[in-house]
Write an enzyme that holds these catalytic residues in place. Structure first.
Site, PDB file in Angstrom:
ATOM      1  N   LYS A 187      -9.432  -2.855 -16.862  1.00 48.04           N
ATOM      2  CA  LYS A 187      -9.624  -2.963 -15.419  1.00 48.04           C
ATOM      3  C   LYS A 187      -9.389  -1.578 -14.843  1.00 48.04           C
ATOM      4  O   LYS A 187      -8.742  -0.736 -15.452  1.00 48.04           O
ATOM      5  CB  LYS A 187      -8.677  -3.975 -14.780  1.00 48.04           C
ATOM      6  CG  LYS A 187      -7.211  -3.681 -14.834  1.00 48.04           C
ATOM      7  CD  LYS A 187      -6.621  -2.728 -13.831  1.00 48.04           C
ATOM      8  CE  LYS A 187      -7.044  -2.951 -12.410  1.00 48.04           C
ATOM      9  NZ  LYS A 187      -6.394  -1.912 -11.531  1.00 48.04           N
ATOM     10  N   THR A 207      -8.411  -5.750  -9.837  1.00 52.43           N
ATOM     11  CA  THR A 207      -7.929  -5.472  -8.472  1.00 52.43           C
ATOM     12  C   THR A 207      -9.158  -5.230  -7.595  1.00 52.43           C
ATOM     13  O   THR A 207      -9.742  -6.191  -7.094  1.00 52.43           O
ATOM     14  CB  THR A 207      -6.962  -4.262  -8.439  1.00 52.43           C
ATOM     15  OG1 THR A 207      -7.569  -3.143  -9.066  1.00 52.43           O
ATOM     16  CG2 THR A 207      -5.664  -4.610  -9.135  1.00 52.43           C
ATOM     17  N   THR A 245      -5.021   2.110 -10.795  1.00 55.51           N
ATOM     18  CA  THR A 245      -4.502   1.968 -12.143  1.00 55.51           C
ATOM     19  C   THR A 245      -5.567   1.484 -13.110  1.00 55.51           C
ATOM     20  O   THR A 245      -6.348   0.589 -12.803  1.00 55.51           O
ATOM     21  CB  THR A 245      -3.362   0.953 -12.139  1.00 55.51           C
ATOM     22  OG1 THR A 245      -2.300   1.532 -11.401  1.00 55.51           O
ATOM     23  CG2 THR A 245      -2.883   0.645 -13.536  1.00 55.51           C
ATOM     24  N   GLU A 278     -14.909   2.406  -7.356  1.00 56.12           N
ATOM     25  CA  GLU A 278     -14.892   2.122  -5.916  1.00 56.12           C
ATOM     26  C   GLU A 278     -15.935   2.959  -5.189  1.00 56.12           C
ATOM     27  O   GLU A 278     -15.950   4.181  -5.275  1.00 56.12           O
ATOM     28  CB  GLU A 278     -13.498   2.422  -5.357  1.00 56.12           C
ATOM     29  CG  GLU A 278     -12.467   1.421  -5.868  1.00 56.12           C
ATOM     30  CD  GLU A 278     -11.046   1.743  -5.452  1.00 56.12           C
ATOM     31  OE1 GLU A 278     -10.846   2.749  -4.781  1.00 56.12           O
ATOM     32  OE2 GLU A 278     -10.156   0.961  -5.814  1.00 56.12           O
TER      33      GLU A 278
END
Lengths: 386, 386
Positions: free
Chosen positions: A171, A148, A182, A262
């Site tokens: 992931k 993602t 997630t 992130e």
């Protein structure tokens, strides 16, 4: 280097049209046996996505033939319709593979609260089935299709000289419990192991790896780690050897998630020693790792140990402020609860930061992997709908 | 409009030279009686600053003549030397006021881990004593001298028609328990009340005001709220009236802190109803209020209710995912755990955001005031040493 490295597994990753970007978004992993033992660990969130509810149910049999994973939608907060989509997806894979739907687990990741386009998912499963292969490229295609906000596919393989392997993909920029976005992971092995053995080993491995990665303290509705054993090597492993390989596999994958979290600019390890217990050590490390003031200070390369001391103090663990030592990147900044060196004496300019906290109360030790809180984190999460 | 509005109080705010900026950094608040009853609530952090340890000790008598407050240094993690500085500061004020050091509380805020320059503090106390006045300007000077990252002085007064008042000042962009930076507050009243009555009323007021403000979940080493009663109005208040005024005073001050929180672009109220208990309602509201993914989404004006649902689900409260309703700014986005409207149907462009979560389990209600997680928050906290 992928989940197809152990014998007995095939995989595929395809474009099912779930992501508006047109990037790959559906993966299929198949265990060709001869054994089909499996185990899983799932999010502890009380709001569980449909695929989690489905997969928890099918895993009560301790066996799996296949896993279908998709990005582009979490299928969470989607009610009976969403559950029906997960069920139909398993039915489709089972039909293609000649097994029962109860042998197919489902994993999803993406935006919460939107229904998946069921027809696109089912067509994607057909396409993936047609493309199944046992080579490394197939494993990589699967690992790519579940990304993602990940910027790289995350894979690993560990080989034991006795002739068996553990492979895996993951992931997510978070962890199995508290989770940024997630986290999904599928692990494979060709060792000969029963479901009970897999379950015990997987829980033990997750507890000290994925559960010790904490990017922002948020726990996803979809977090799932699955372990499938084909037995294709014909070798029954020494239990301690297998535990070591599995834990190492999970650790490598957790470190890849930390490095790709992130907005990360610093990979931070918070290690606590001298705690009254291991639980206390982890509680203190997690509290420090989650503290926004600590995370922003480290983003700013500021060795602000006072913020660390404050976070230690408000943790739920036993703490004696007069015995607290804090070191950053090998430089002791706080000794016995007071300043031991200048704030600027630790060099925090690099990408790796090691915080070591000593409580002086007992033998409990533990560490948490985390990241800093940067402008890029705010940017990504205020703009990206996940 | 300040803590000198009630009769019997004088205050001053001066430059003691503790802040490198040269801004005012030391305040003195004096109760001239005829009564000296007092109560306090302190941080629950196990790492307590020297002034907290000192003030907790002196407050066991239930009486205070004065409070010395400083910005420019928290005097936390400073060991016996730091405690001696707090003690010497109280001695100096006591000497000037003709009372005992045990009647003087101390509050500090600023960087953790550095010693305060004791001589500068003591000289500052003398200067403040010389400038004591009972007018509003003096109260404002005190409120200004305790500011750190605050951009405005925060003051309030509530007047009761029976002839008594409650006044107060506060600083900090956080709360009494979890706290962004230290929160200090001094409240004054000229009502006639005993120490026990003050203690009961203050705890009740703090529990539903300062304790319900949560900017970033971090709890300071220095948080302190003090309440001093001079009895100068000669009026013994109706207990319920006094409680109402005191709670309102604290609420006004908490709202001022929310509006001036570091990096704030949105003032967010998270209200939970239908919880199994009030505690559960507050736990859910606090979990949502602290979630970085929720806070960044709201910064981005994104009505991402799925992140709210995920945070509700990982809270420690009783939750039934199928009964969960979520509304933002009056628009229902989630009903019975599934999407009820478009993500974009709520207008989040304004500075006020009201999140209402209904759990459908009981009568428990509660709310938390919080703010968004913005670039400015990261900027301020990666650059400002506190």
């Amino acid at each position: 280097m992928s989940l197809t490295s152990p014998q007995g597994f095939r995989a595929a990753g395809v474009v099912a049209g779930l992501k508006s970007s047109g990037a790959p978004d559906l993966a299929l992993v198949v265990n060709d046996g001869p054994r089909f033992a499996a185990a899983g660990v799932f999010t502890r969130n009380k709001v569980k996505a449909a695929p989690v509810l489905w997969s928890q149910q099918v895993l009560t049999t301790g066996a799996l033939r296949a896993v279908v994973l998709n990005s582009g939608g979490a299928n969470a907060c989607t009610g009976p319709d969403g559950f029906q989509t997960a069920h139909a997806t398993a039915e489709k894979a089972a039909e293609l593979l000649g097994c029962g739907a109860v042998e197919v687990a489902i994993c999803s990741t993406g935006l919460i609260g939107a229904q998946l386009p069921r027809d696109a998912v089912l067509a994607g499963v057909e396409k993936a089935h047609a493309g199944l292969a046992a080579d490394e490229a197939a494993g990589t295609a699967a690992a790519t299709a579940i990304m993602t906000t990940d910027t790289v596919a995350k894979q690993v393989v560990c080989e034991n000289r006795a002739g068996w392997r553990v492979g895996g993909m993951t992931k997510g920029a978070g962890m199995i419990a508290p989770s940024m976005a997630t986290m999904l992971s599928v692990l494979t092995t060709d060792a000969v192991l029963d479901a009970d053995e897999l379950d015990t080993a997987l829980r033990a491995a997750v507890r000290v790896t994925f559960d010790r990665l904490d990017v922002d303290g948020s726990m996803s509705t979809n977090d799932t780690v699955l372990l499938l054993a084909s037995g294709a090597s014909g070798v029954r492993p020494d239990p301690a050897d297998f535990q070591r390989s599995l834990t190492q596999t999970c650790r490598f994958l957790a470190e890849q998630m930390q490095a790709d979290a992130e907005g990360v600019t610093k990979r931070i390890t918070v290690r606590v020693t001298g705690a009254a217990s291991e639980d206390d050590a982890v509680v203190v490390a997690r509290t420090v790792a989650r503290d926004s003031l600590v995370k922003t200070a480290l983003f700013g390369c500021d060795g602000n140990w006072g913020r660390i001391a404050a976070a230690v103090g408000y943790s739920d663990a036993a703490v004696d402020p007069d015995r607290l030592d804090i070191a950053i990147n090998g430089v002791e900044l706080c000794r016995g609860g007071v300043a031991a060196g200048g704030r600027t004496s630790a060099d925090l300019s690099g990408a790796e930061i090691a915080v070591v906290i000593t409580l002086g109360l007992g033998d409990g030790e533990g560490e948490i992997l985390t990241t800093d809180l940067s402008h890029a984190y705010v940017e990504e999460n205020s703009a990206y709908p996940s």
